[in-house]
Enzyme design. Structure first.
Site, mmCIF file in Angstrom:
data_model
loop_
_atom_site.group_PDB
_atom_site.id
_atom_site.type_symbol
_atom_site.label_atom_id
_atom_site.label_comp_id
_atom_site.label_asym_id
_atom_site.label_seq_id
_atom_site.Cartn_x
_atom_site.Cartn_y
_atom_site.Cartn_z
ATOM 1 N N CYS A 294 0.858 -1.188 0.000
ATOM 2 C CA CYS A 294 0.000 0.000 0.000
ATOM 3 C C CYS A 294 0.890 1.233 0.000
ATOM 4 O O CYS A 294 1.982 1.224 0.564
ATOM 5 C CB CYS A 294 -0.900 0.028 1.243
ATOM 6 S SG CYS A 294 -2.246 -1.154 1.214
ATOM 7 N N GLU B 100 1.917 -3.909 -5.731
ATOM 8 C CA GLU B 100 0.831 -4.893 -5.711
ATOM 9 C C GLU B 100 -0.337 -4.368 -6.524
ATOM 10 O O GLU B 100 -0.708 -3.197 -6.429
ATOM 11 C CB GLU B 100 0.417 -5.166 -4.262
ATOM 12 C CG GLU B 100 -0.537 -6.314 -4.090
ATOM 13 C CD GLU B 100 -0.751 -6.683 -2.629
ATOM 14 O OE1 GLU B 100 -1.878 -7.108 -2.290
ATOM 15 O OE2 GLU B 100 0.200 -6.538 -1.840
#
Length: 288
Positions: A147, A181
């Protein structure tokens, strides 16, 4: 509630000198979500229900910077590396704050497998959180970011690109290629495309002819130099429309428009990172 744009996000967050309006629902304790204002200690990120509780907390809180190791400092900008297992409370509080501004974030409490890299601005009162990114300690997919977030008061000031660049500098120190990601948020994709484009164009424009021959470089070589995963290099070259098929082979072609646009972007770019391996091995002040 799973974190989309939901109606129950009417409270504001007070963080240091900033009053923030959350964009998304974050799973703070139920009894606090109905309050008009939620107060956060900007150093330990503990959440409190009233200004009086915050003032009482500040008399006891000794932190003036994120816990963990300060691994980089340049001017007023510092980065702290925080272990999600050793500093569980801080890491969980950071995730709850981040969820207010990240739609698809699902990590809140299981922080043990993650490292958190918090960027701060320093002044006489302490180290104030600007943004952060997290990464798995061991990733089978070569993710170097799980994140990433720049807090709203610090957005549109180049900090997001600094966070991205720092994540790739870590990958270089580790001798790996990395990728964020997926899926990326819309804002995340824009930031990464901008970083990938500038980084790759910088390499291509620095190539010099060898004995009068056309300069050559492979996609694998670009990936090794930048630590950007090969798939991201290819997608960026395609996005920039730089790949052309000519006489049975693929060649890269730089147009004047792309060169001019890159040079203008680099003039506006924030100071770059220059890291040494010692910064991540001894943690004894090898600031650059």
């Amino acid at each position: 509630m799973t974190g989309s744009l939901v109606s129950d996000r009417s409270h504001d967050d007070i963080l240091g000198r900033h009053r923030l309006k959350p964009w998304y629902f974050s799973p703070y304790p139920q009894e606090l979500t109905s309050l008009p204002i939620l107060y956060l200690c900007e150093f330990c990120l503990k959440y409190l229900k009233s200004l009086k509780c915050l003032q009482r907390h500040l008399t006891k809180c000794n932190l003036r910077h994120p816990p963990g190791n300060e691994i980089y400092r340049k001017g007023t900008i510092s980065f702290f590396e925080i272990d999600g297992r050793k500093n569980k409370n801080y890491s969980q509080n950071l995730c709850l704050l981040a969820k207010c501004f990240l739609d698809h974030k699902t990590l809140y409490y299981d922080t043990d497998p993650f490292l958190f890299y918090v960027m701060t601005e320093y002044d006489s009162k302490g180290f104030h959180i600007v943004g952060y990114f997290s990464k798995e300690k061991e990733s089978t997919e070569d993710y170097n970011v799980a994140c990433i977030l720049t807090l709203p008061p610090y957005q549109r000031r180049g900090y997001g690109k600094l966070l991205i660049e720092f994540s790739y500098e870590l990958s270089k120190v580790e001798g790996k290629t990395g990728t964020p990601e997926k899926p990326l948020s819309d804002l995340g994709l824009l930031s990464y495309r901008s970083y990938w484009s500038q980084t790759i164009l910088e390499i291509l424009m620095d190539l010099k002819p060898d004995n009068g021959e056309r300069p050559q470089i492979t996609i694998n070589e670009i990936s090794e130099i930048t630590s950007v995963k090969k798939e991201d290099v290819i997608s960026t070259l395609q996005y920039l429309n730089l790949i052309n098929y000519y006489k049975g082979q693929y060649i890269l072609t730089l147009s004047e428009d792309i060169v001019d646009g890159h040079e203008k972007a680099m003039q506006k770019r924030q100071p770059r990172f220059f890291l040494c391996v010692l910064c991540f091995t001894c943690h004894k002040g090898c600031w650059i």
